[in-house]
Scaffold this motif. Sequence first.
Motif, mmCIF file in Angstrom:
data_model
loop_
_atom_site.group_PDB
_atom_site.id
_atom_site.type_symbol
_atom_site.label_atom_id
_atom_site.label_comp_id
_atom_site.label_asym_id
_atom_site.label_seq_id
_atom_site.Cartn_x
_atom_site.Cartn_y
_atom_site.Cartn_z
ATOM 1 N N GLN A 124 -0.169 0.189 -2.981
ATOM 2 C CA GLN A 124 0.695 -0.475 -4.201
ATOM 3 C C GLN A 124 1.614 0.387 -4.601
ATOM 4 N N ASN A 158 0.688 -7.545 0.344
ATOM 5 C CA ASN A 158 1.983 -7.668 0.115
ATOM 6 C C ASN A 158 2.760 -7.198 1.688
ATOM 7 N N GLU A 160 5.317 -7.560 3.303
ATOM 8 C CA GLU A 160 6.651 -7.011 3.333
ATOM 9 C C GLU A 160 6.610 -5.423 2.693
#
Length: 279
Positions: A124, A158, A160
């Motif tokens: 992240q 996520n 992308e």
Amino acid sequence: AKNNGRNTWQFYSAALHENAAQRIQLESQLRLALERGEFLLHYQPKLDLAGGSISGFEALLRWQHPQRGLVPPLEFISILEDTGLILPVGEWVIGEVCRQLGAWAAAGLPVPPVAINLSARQLQQADLAELIERIVVGAGVDPGLLEFELTESMLMVNPEAAVAILSRIKALGMRLSVDDFGTGYSSLAYLKRFPLDALKIDRTFVRDLPDDPDDAAITKAVIRLAHSLSLKVVAEGVENIAQLRELEQYDCDEIQGYYVSRPLPAADCVALLERAEQA
Ligand code: C2E
Ligand code: CA
Ligand code: CA
Ligand code: CA
């Protein structure tokens, strides 16, 4: 029965309380563990089935607790993740692997590639690739010796953002693999969007080989599909020769597991490396 019920309730209540208290105590001990140098890495070899040689190692985190001894990661990784401590500890892991690779090189040993587990929290961080680059360049380590392991679920949070970060890590010359493959929710076709080098088939599919026909079918199909997508396949949790032989027949590339070796302290890897050099 009522009385019994109340006792039962008290029992669970006490157990829960003890658990929460234990967790808080663990948390504060973990906060200190990094500065006290209580973390260490063990290294588990991977065996290349075609060549019969050690193709690399996976670094696995351990905590040398002053009273409890060597604590395995399943007892504290989730606390590191919940508290965010996994970020500095994860950084320490990368730095420690680089230091170890440098030490093996300085000792004139053949330096093996080492795989590092990443956690969801680390992925992240938008600047994860730059952070890794700083550590690796700072240590003067050949980036080609490093590999990162990620799980399917981490990639799917996520996709992308993950593709962007992983493409930068890949551009630095490091390898990427999917850990625990088959336990998450993704398809091989979807995984093709990520710049991956290898799949590690989860040990739950390997455990009942060669007897379980479903596990055999799944493992065979995953290997065939992975190969058609130019991915290498590592089977995890190989504990006996029958599993090894079966995986060999399926054209599996590498195996990892207790049959080859348990995770070892760095010092014990030296004997394996020297043996590999002589072979
Ligand atoms: P993992 O990445 O799937 O690592 C493989 C685990 O399987 C290791 O457990 C290893 O000791 C164990 N194993 C290896 N061969 C066999 C076998 O033949 N049979 C069986 N039953 N088990 C085998 P370990 O070291 O306790 O690590 C557990 C998990 O903790 C790892 O699973 C990984 O998810 C996590 N972990 C370990 N080190 C790190 C780290 O540095 N960072 C992060 N984020 N997670 C880590
Ligand atoms: Ca792993
Ligand atoms: Ca795994
Ligand atoms: Ca895992």
